[in-house]
Design a protein around this motif. Sequence first.
Motif, PDB file in Angstrom:
ATOM      1  N   ALA A  96       0.851  -1.154  -0.123  1.00 51.06           N
ATOM      2  CA  ALA A  96      -0.035  -0.104  -0.063  1.00 51.06           C
ATOM      3  C   ALA A  96       1.024   1.204  -0.091  1.00 51.06           C
ATOM      4  O   ALA A  96       1.575   1.464   0.961  1.00 51.06           O
ATOM      5  CB  ALA A  96      -0.992   0.044   1.260  1.00 51.06           C
ATOM      6  N   GLY A  97       0.663   1.944  -1.009  1.00 49.46           N
ATOM      7  CA  GLY A  97       1.723   3.225  -1.291  1.00 49.46           C
ATOM      8  C   GLY A  97       0.721   4.307  -1.092  1.00 49.46           C
ATOM      9  O   GLY A  97      -0.416   4.128  -1.663  1.00 49.46           O
ATOM     10  N   PHE A  98       0.995   5.559  -0.763  1.00 49.31           N
ATOM     11  CA  PHE A  98      -0.081   6.837  -0.493  1.00 49.31           C
ATOM     12  C   PHE A  98       1.077   7.803  -0.287  1.00 49.31           C
ATOM     13  O   PHE A  98       2.280   7.845   0.279  1.00 49.31           O
ATOM     14  CB  PHE A  98      -0.916   6.644   0.684  1.00 49.31           C
ATOM     15  N   GLY A  99       0.851   9.123  -1.028  1.00 52.27           N
ATOM     16  CA  GLY A  99       1.468  10.061  -1.096  1.00 52.27           C
ATOM     17  C   GLY A  99       1.065  11.441  -1.819  1.00 52.27           C
ATOM     18  O   GLY A  99       0.020  11.397  -2.217  1.00 52.27           O
ATOM     19  N   GLY A 100       1.875  12.229  -2.370  1.00 51.15           N
ATOM     20  CA  GLY A 100       1.552  13.354  -3.018  1.00 51.15           C
ATOM     21  C   GLY A 100       0.636  12.931  -4.370  1.00 51.15           C
ATOM     22  O   GLY A 100       0.746  12.193  -4.983  1.00 51.15           O
ATOM     23  N   GLY A 101      -0.294  13.922  -4.446  1.00 47.26           N
ATOM     24  CA  GLY A 101      -0.894  14.036  -5.631  1.00 47.26           C
ATOM     25  C   GLY A 101      -2.651  14.163  -5.164  1.00 47.26           C
ATOM     26  O   GLY A 101      -3.098  14.883  -6.419  1.00 47.26           O
ATOM     27  N   MET A 102      -3.208  13.788  -4.316  1.00 44.38           N
ATOM     28  CA  MET A 102      -2.723  12.850  -3.313  1.00 44.38           C
ATOM     29  C   MET A 102      -3.047  11.481  -4.228  1.00 44.38           C
ATOM     30  O   MET A 102      -4.266  11.235  -4.518  1.00 44.38           O
ATOM     31  CB  MET A 102      -3.493  13.093  -2.004  1.00 44.38           C
ATOM     32  N   SER A 103      -2.060  10.375  -3.920  1.00 43.58           N
ATOM     33  CA  SER A 103      -2.147   9.305  -4.638  1.00 43.58           C
ATOM     34  C   SER A 103      -2.121   8.084  -3.922  1.00 43.58           C
ATOM     35  O   SER A 103      -1.712   8.354  -2.525  1.00 43.58           O
ATOM     36  CB  SER A 103      -1.050   8.990  -5.707  1.00 43.58           C
ATOM     37  N   ALA A 104      -2.898   7.107  -4.098  1.00 45.71           N
ATOM     38  CA  ALA A 104      -2.821   5.645  -3.241  1.00 45.71           C
ATOM     39  C   ALA A 104      -2.555   4.706  -4.375  1.00 45.71           C
ATOM     40  O   ALA A 104      -3.532   4.515  -5.484  1.00 45.71           O
ATOM     41  CB  ALA A 104      -4.084   5.767  -2.403  1.00 45.71           C
ATOM     42  N   GLY A 105      -1.865   3.635  -4.149  1.00 46.83           N
ATOM     43  CA  GLY A 105      -1.866   2.509  -5.087  1.00 46.83           C
ATOM     44  C   GLY A 105      -1.711   1.144  -3.940  1.00 46.83           C
ATOM     45  O   GLY A 105      -0.876   1.218  -3.074  1.00 46.83           O
ATOM     46  N   PHE A 106      -2.367   0.353  -4.536  1.00 45.22           N
ATOM     47  CA  PHE A 106      -2.367  -0.951  -3.764  1.00 45.22           C
ATOM     48  C   PHE A 106      -2.294  -2.131  -4.651  1.00 45.22           C
ATOM     49  O   PHE A 106      -2.666  -2.345  -6.016  1.00 45.22           O
ATOM     50  CB  PHE A 106      -3.677  -1.246  -3.034  1.00 45.22           C
ATOM     51  N   ALA A 107      -1.441  -2.990  -4.031  1.00 50.46           N
ATOM     52  CA  ALA A 107      -1.211  -4.464  -5.046  1.00 50.46           C
ATOM     53  C   ALA A 107      -1.459  -5.637  -4.019  1.00 50.46           C
ATOM     54  O   ALA A 107      -0.594  -5.629  -2.984  1.00 50.46           O
ATOM     55  CB  ALA A 107       0.070  -4.374  -5.518  1.00 50.46           C
ATOM     56  N   LEU A 108      -1.864  -6.471  -4.240  1.00 52.48           N
ATOM     57  CA  LEU A 108      -2.270  -7.734  -3.485  1.00 52.48           C
ATOM     58  C   LEU A 108      -1.393  -8.806  -4.323  1.00 52.48           C
ATOM     59  O   LEU A 108      -1.523  -9.175  -5.451  1.00 52.48           O
ATOM     60  CB  LEU A 108      -3.365  -8.296  -3.648  1.00 52.48           C
ATOM     61  N   LEU A 109      -0.312  -9.295  -3.520  1.00 56.59           N
ATOM     62  CA  LEU A 109       0.624 -10.499  -3.906  1.00 56.59           C
ATOM     63  C   LEU A 109       0.246 -11.733  -3.390  1.00 56.59           C
ATOM     64  O   LEU A 109       0.078 -11.895  -2.012  1.00 56.59           O
ATOM     65  CB  LEU A 109       1.965 -10.058  -3.802  1.00 56.59           C
ATOM     66  N   ARG A 110       0.260 -12.762  -4.194  1.00 55.60           N
ATOM     67  CA  ARG A 110       0.343 -14.172  -3.616  1.00 55.60           C
ATOM     68  C   ARG A 110       1.945 -14.780  -3.799  1.00 55.60           C
ATOM     69  O   ARG A 110       2.238 -14.717  -4.887  1.00 55.60           O
ATOM     70  CB  ARG A 110      -0.679 -15.164  -4.175  1.00 55.60           C
ATOM     71  N   TRP A 111       2.532 -15.059  -2.695  1.00 55.20           N
ATOM     72  CA  TRP A 111       3.723 -15.137  -2.853  1.00 55.20           C
ATOM     73  C   TRP A 111       4.267 -16.592  -3.508  1.00 55.20           C
ATOM     74  O   TRP A 111       3.424 -17.490  -3.014  1.00 55.20           O
ATOM     75  CB  TRP A 111       4.657 -15.242  -1.497  1.00 55.20           C
ATOM     76  N   PRO A 112       5.088 -16.469  -4.379  1.00 60.34           N
ATOM     77  CA  PRO A 112       5.448 -17.807  -5.081  1.00 60.34           C
ATOM     78  C   PRO A 112       6.416 -18.673  -4.203  1.00 60.34           C
ATOM     79  O   PRO A 112       6.961 -18.378  -3.375  1.00 60.34           O
ATOM     80  CB  PRO A 112       6.348 -17.349  -6.243  1.00 60.34           C
ATOM     81  N   ARG A 113       6.676 -19.737  -4.819  1.00 60.05           N
ATOM     82  CA  ARG A 113       8.011 -20.571  -4.202  1.00 60.05           C
ATOM     83  C   ARG A 113       9.292 -19.947  -4.421  1.00 60.05           C
ATOM     84  O   ARG A 113       9.366 -19.315  -5.402  1.00 60.05           O
ATOM     85  CB  ARG A 113       7.908 -21.872  -4.967  1.00 60.05           C
ATOM     86  N   THR A 114      10.099 -19.984  -3.234  1.00 62.34           N
ATOM     87  CA  THR A 114      11.248 -19.576  -3.472  1.00 62.34           C
ATOM     88  C   THR A 114      12.137 -20.556  -2.907  1.00 62.34           C
ATOM     89  O   THR A 114      11.951 -20.899  -1.768  1.00 62.34           O
ATOM     90  CB  THR A 114      11.543 -18.024  -2.868  1.00 62.34           C
ATOM     91  N   GLU A 115      13.552 -20.378  -3.372  1.00 66.46           N
ATOM     92  CA  GLU A 115      14.505 -21.220  -2.727  1.00 66.46           C
ATOM     93  C   GLU A 115      15.189 -20.383  -1.668  1.00 66.46           C
ATOM     94  O   GLU A 115      16.144 -20.751  -0.934  1.00 66.46           O
ATOM     95  CB  GLU A 115      15.652 -21.651  -3.575  1.00 66.46           C
ATOM     96  N   ARG A 116      14.984 -19.065  -1.651  1.00 69.19           N
ATOM     97  CA  ARG A 116      15.906 -18.402  -1.021  1.00 69.19           C
ATOM     98  C   ARG A 116      15.597 -18.398   0.743  1.00 69.19           C
ATOM     99  O   ARG A 116      14.571 -18.433   1.036  1.00 69.19           O
ATOM    100  CB  ARG A 116      15.489 -16.524  -1.050  1.00 69.19           C
ATOM    101  N   THR A 117      16.549 -18.485   1.631  1.00 72.89           N
ATOM    102  CA  THR A 117      16.484 -18.840   3.078  1.00 72.89           C
ATOM    103  C   THR A 117      17.068 -17.612   3.900  1.00 72.89           C
ATOM    104  O   THR A 117      16.965 -17.917   4.910  1.00 72.89           O
ATOM    105  CB  THR A 117      16.956 -20.171   3.234  1.00 72.89           C
ATOM    106  N   THR A 118      17.562 -16.819   3.505  1.00 71.15           N
ATOM    107  CA  THR A 118      18.578 -15.981   4.104  1.00 71.15           C
ATOM    108  C   THR A 118      17.968 -14.440   3.768  1.00 71.15           C
ATOM    109  O   THR A 118      17.260 -14.317   2.818  1.00 71.15           O
ATOM    110  CB  THR A 118      19.746 -16.045   3.939  1.00 71.15           C
TER     111      THR A 118
END
Length: 338
Positions: free
Chosen positions: A316-338
């Motif tokens: 969720a971003g919000f700021g000048g303009g006044m603007s607001a942007g939202f994005a819903l993510l479904r996290w994918p598989r990842t091998e990253r562990t650190t």
Amino acid sequence: MLTLHDTAGPPVAVLGTGSCLPAHVVDNTAVAGPAGVTAEWIAARTGIRRRRWAKPDEATSDLAIAAGRAALEDAGIRAAQLSLVLVATSTPDSPQPPTASLVADELGVEPGTAAFDLNAVCSGFVFALGTAERLLRAAGGHALVIGADVYSRILDPADRRTAVLFGDGAGAVVLGPGRRPTVVASRLATFTEAHQLIRVPAGGSRIPASVGSIDAGLHHFAMEGRAVRDFVLDTVAPAIRGFLADAGAAPDRLAAFVPHQANPNLVADLAAAVGVPAARIAVTGAEFGNTGAASVPVTLDHTRRRLREGDLVLLAGFGGGMSAGFALLRWPRTERTT
């Protein structure tokens, strides 16, 4: 209001993330004196304890390049594979050329690769993410999306409403083909009737740079703090609730809420107004301050270490303009562990 919520085109996933924070740490004591407040006042009113500022020879593009490189390495993608480089910033290196062109050149993209800036102030990264995701659905390929700002260059040290809040930084994601759509839905909105709440009056075509404009302090960032807080709680909070309802996602089912880091105290109030449990809020503002368009991707990069496959993440971003942007993510598989 623009809502992007469909399954047309190939899936687009977050393949990697990265961030860059300057090495120079600025604690509350350093900014309190010029602003006429105390370090304790800053911590109590904002929740911010310290921030990072760029060195005199560091510009927005330098931070963006470092964050971009980190995201590419994390994704296992070469710059030559990119079809788009998009930089969200309201503090470009200069009015022209676009900062994205400097970033793309330094990273070594192929000649002809599209590179451009996007300015939606502190909502910029989410606006850029939604734009890039839509373009990739239509055309395929890989995109590097960066949020980067160096606000320390445009602050009035004596203005306690702004000088104590901001830090510098950059965050980035690589988007590309994935086995499932990571960006489930996004919504971009601008409430133009409130555009005067956040501003830098001079330096453009309305008030060009001059001795007079500089002496008048018109090149400094200015903000109506209380009115901005009211905007966030009275306009942004219900807009987030509506977005989640339309996407079929309950606030208490989110694995992580990654908001713009205006300040930790306001972030907590926003999450409560939306109905997100306190334990799910991702907060980096206490250590890094408000880094403008960088705050959402920087926080995402620091948060993803605890995400698991299938987790729902709200940006969720919000700021000048006044603007607001939202994005819903479904996290994918990842091998990253650190």
